[in-house]
Design a protein around this motif. Sequence first.
Motif, short mmCIF file in Angstrom:
data_model
loop_
_atom_site.label_atom_id
_atom_site.label_comp_id
_atom_site.label_asym_id
_atom_site.label_seq_id
_atom_site.Cartn_x
_atom_site.Cartn_y
_atom_site.Cartn_z
N ASN A 135 -134.55 85.72 -24.04
CA ASN A 135 -133.55 85.11 -23.15
C ASN A 135 -133.15 86.03 -22.01
O ASN A 135 -133.05 85.59 -20.85
CB ASN A 135 -132.30 84.72 -23.95
CG ASN A 135 -132.54 83.55 -24.89
OD1 ASN A 135 -133.59 82.93 -24.86
ND2 ASN A 135 -131.56 83.26 -25.73
N LEU A 159 -135.56 74.52 -22.18
CA LEU A 159 -134.59 75.10 -23.09
C LEU A 159 -135.03 75.01 -24.54
O LEU A 159 -134.94 75.98 -25.30
CB LEU A 159 -133.23 74.40 -22.92
CG LEU A 159 -132.09 74.92 -23.80
CD1 LEU A 159 -131.83 76.40 -23.54
CD2 LEU A 159 -130.82 74.10 -23.55
N GLU A 160 -135.56 73.84 -24.94
CA GLU A 160 -135.97 73.68 -26.34
C GLU A 160 -137.15 74.58 -26.68
O GLU A 160 -137.28 75.05 -27.81
CB GLU A 160 -136.31 72.22 -26.64
CG GLU A 160 -137.47 71.64 -25.87
CD GLU A 160 -137.07 71.02 -24.53
OE1 GLU A 160 -137.86 70.23 -23.99
OE2 GLU A 160 -135.95 71.33 -24.04
N ASN A 161 -138.00 74.85 -25.70
CA ASN A 161 -139.12 75.76 -25.94
C ASN A 161 -138.67 77.22 -25.94
O ASN A 161 -139.23 78.05 -26.68
CB ASN A 161 -140.21 75.54 -24.88
CG ASN A 161 -141.04 74.31 -25.18
OD1 ASN A 161 -141.19 73.92 -26.33
ND2 ASN A 161 -141.60 73.70 -24.15
N GLN A 162 -137.65 77.52 -25.16
CA GLN A 162 -137.11 78.88 -25.17
C GLN A 162 -136.52 79.21 -26.54
O GLN A 162 -136.63 80.33 -27.04
CB GLN A 162 -136.05 79.04 -24.07
CG GLN A 162 -135.52 80.46 -23.92
CD GLN A 162 -136.60 81.47 -23.56
OE1 GLN A 162 -137.56 81.15 -22.87
NE2 GLN A 162 -136.46 82.69 -24.05
N VAL A 163 -135.90 78.21 -27.16
CA VAL A 163 -135.37 78.39 -28.52
C VAL A 163 -136.51 78.72 -29.48
O VAL A 163 -136.37 79.59 -30.36
CB VAL A 163 -134.62 77.12 -28.98
CG1 VAL A 163 -134.25 77.22 -30.46
CG2 VAL A 163 -133.37 76.91 -28.14
N LYS A 164 -137.64 78.07 -29.33
CA LYS A 164 -138.79 78.34 -30.20
C LYS A 164 -139.31 79.76 -30.00
O LYS A 164 -139.70 80.43 -30.97
CB LYS A 164 -139.91 77.34 -29.90
CG LYS A 164 -139.65 75.93 -30.38
CD LYS A 164 -140.87 75.04 -30.12
CE LYS A 164 -140.66 73.63 -30.65
NZ LYS A 164 -141.85 72.78 -30.43
N GLU A 167 -137.05 82.13 -31.79
CA GLU A 167 -137.29 82.03 -33.23
C GLU A 167 -138.56 82.80 -33.62
O GLU A 167 -138.57 83.51 -34.62
CB GLU A 167 -137.44 80.55 -33.63
CG GLU A 167 -136.14 79.85 -33.90
CD GLU A 167 -135.47 80.31 -35.18
OE1 GLU A 167 -135.97 80.01 -36.28
OE2 GLU A 167 -134.45 81.03 -35.08
N VAL A 192 -145.34 75.99 -27.69
CA VAL A 192 -144.64 76.16 -26.41
C VAL A 192 -145.63 76.12 -25.25
O VAL A 192 -145.43 75.41 -24.25
CB VAL A 192 -143.85 77.48 -26.40
CG1 VAL A 192 -143.35 77.80 -24.99
CG2 VAL A 192 -142.68 77.43 -27.36
N ASP A 195 -147.15 72.63 -24.73
CA ASP A 195 -146.16 71.69 -24.19
C ASP A 195 -145.89 71.96 -22.71
O ASP A 195 -145.81 71.02 -21.90
CB ASP A 195 -144.87 71.80 -24.98
CG ASP A 195 -143.86 70.72 -24.61
OD1 ASP A 195 -144.21 69.52 -24.70
OD2 ASP A 195 -142.74 71.06 -24.21
N GLU A 196 -145.76 73.24 -22.34
CA GLU A 196 -145.48 73.58 -20.93
C GLU A 196 -146.68 73.29 -20.04
O GLU A 196 -146.52 72.88 -18.88
CB GLU A 196 -145.04 75.04 -20.82
CG GLU A 196 -143.73 75.38 -21.52
CD GLU A 196 -142.53 74.63 -20.96
OE1 GLU A 196 -142.60 74.15 -19.81
OE2 GLU A 196 -141.52 74.52 -21.68
#
Length: 222
Positions: A135, A159-164, A167, A192, A195-196
Motif C-alpha cells: 500500500n 482496490l479489491e486487487n490491492q487487498v489481495k 494478503e 490480480v 484481472d488487471e
Amino acid sequence: MKIKDNFKQSRIGIIGGMGNEAMVDLMAKMSSLPEHKECQFVAFGNARLAYKPQEILQQWLPTDIPELRKFDTAVYTLRLMQYLAVDRLGLACNSAHELFRRILPDIPVTFVDMIKQTATSLQGCQDTVLVMGVNSLIESGLYQTALTEQGIKATQPALENQVKIMEAIYNSDFGIKTAKITQQAETLLCEVICDEIAKQGCTKVILGCTELPLALTAISCQ
C-alpha cells in the motif's frame, strides 16, 4: 572514516531488513551476473527499517516513533555502508526509497536507485505498465512518477486487487513474509495480474515489492 583492506574488487552494498529473504534473493541474482563475478558483496539486514506487523496499515506522522525509528536506522545503515567502503549501494526494498532519498544527499555513497533504473529501462515503451506493491508504495506514487517522467503510462491495481496483494505478502498463515512461498500467495498474485490485464489492458507488470519475485517466478507465472 572508511575501512580499508588489501582487496581490489569492487564492493557492492545491499541494504535489507524489510524482508531478508528478498535481500538474499537480490544478492544471489546480482552475483550470478558475469560483470559481478569478481565483486565483493556487503549485505546488511535490519528489521528496524521495517514497520512491525501491527504498524503496517496505520498512518504515521514523521514525528511518530515508528517513523523516527526507521529514519535513525536508515542513517545508521548508510553510515555503516560508507564505513565499509562500498562502491555502489542499493536497497532490497522499493517503498524504502522514499525514506533513503531524503537522507542520501548528506552521505557520500553512490546509490543505485532501483525505481529510477526500472523506469529508464522502459524508456520508449508504448505499453501500459501495471505497478504492483504494498500500500505505501502505491500511495507514494514513486513508480508512477518515475514512469510518467519517461513518457510511460502507468496504472495500479483496483482496490479489491490491492487487498489481495497485501494478503499474499502479509497474511500470517500463507503470506510471503512468513519466509515460505505458498500456493495461496502465488494464486492471489496471478489472479490480480490476470484481472488487471483483462480490465486495463496492461501488458507489462512491475513487481514493485522485492517479496513479489520470490513467488512470481518464471515457472509460477506460466
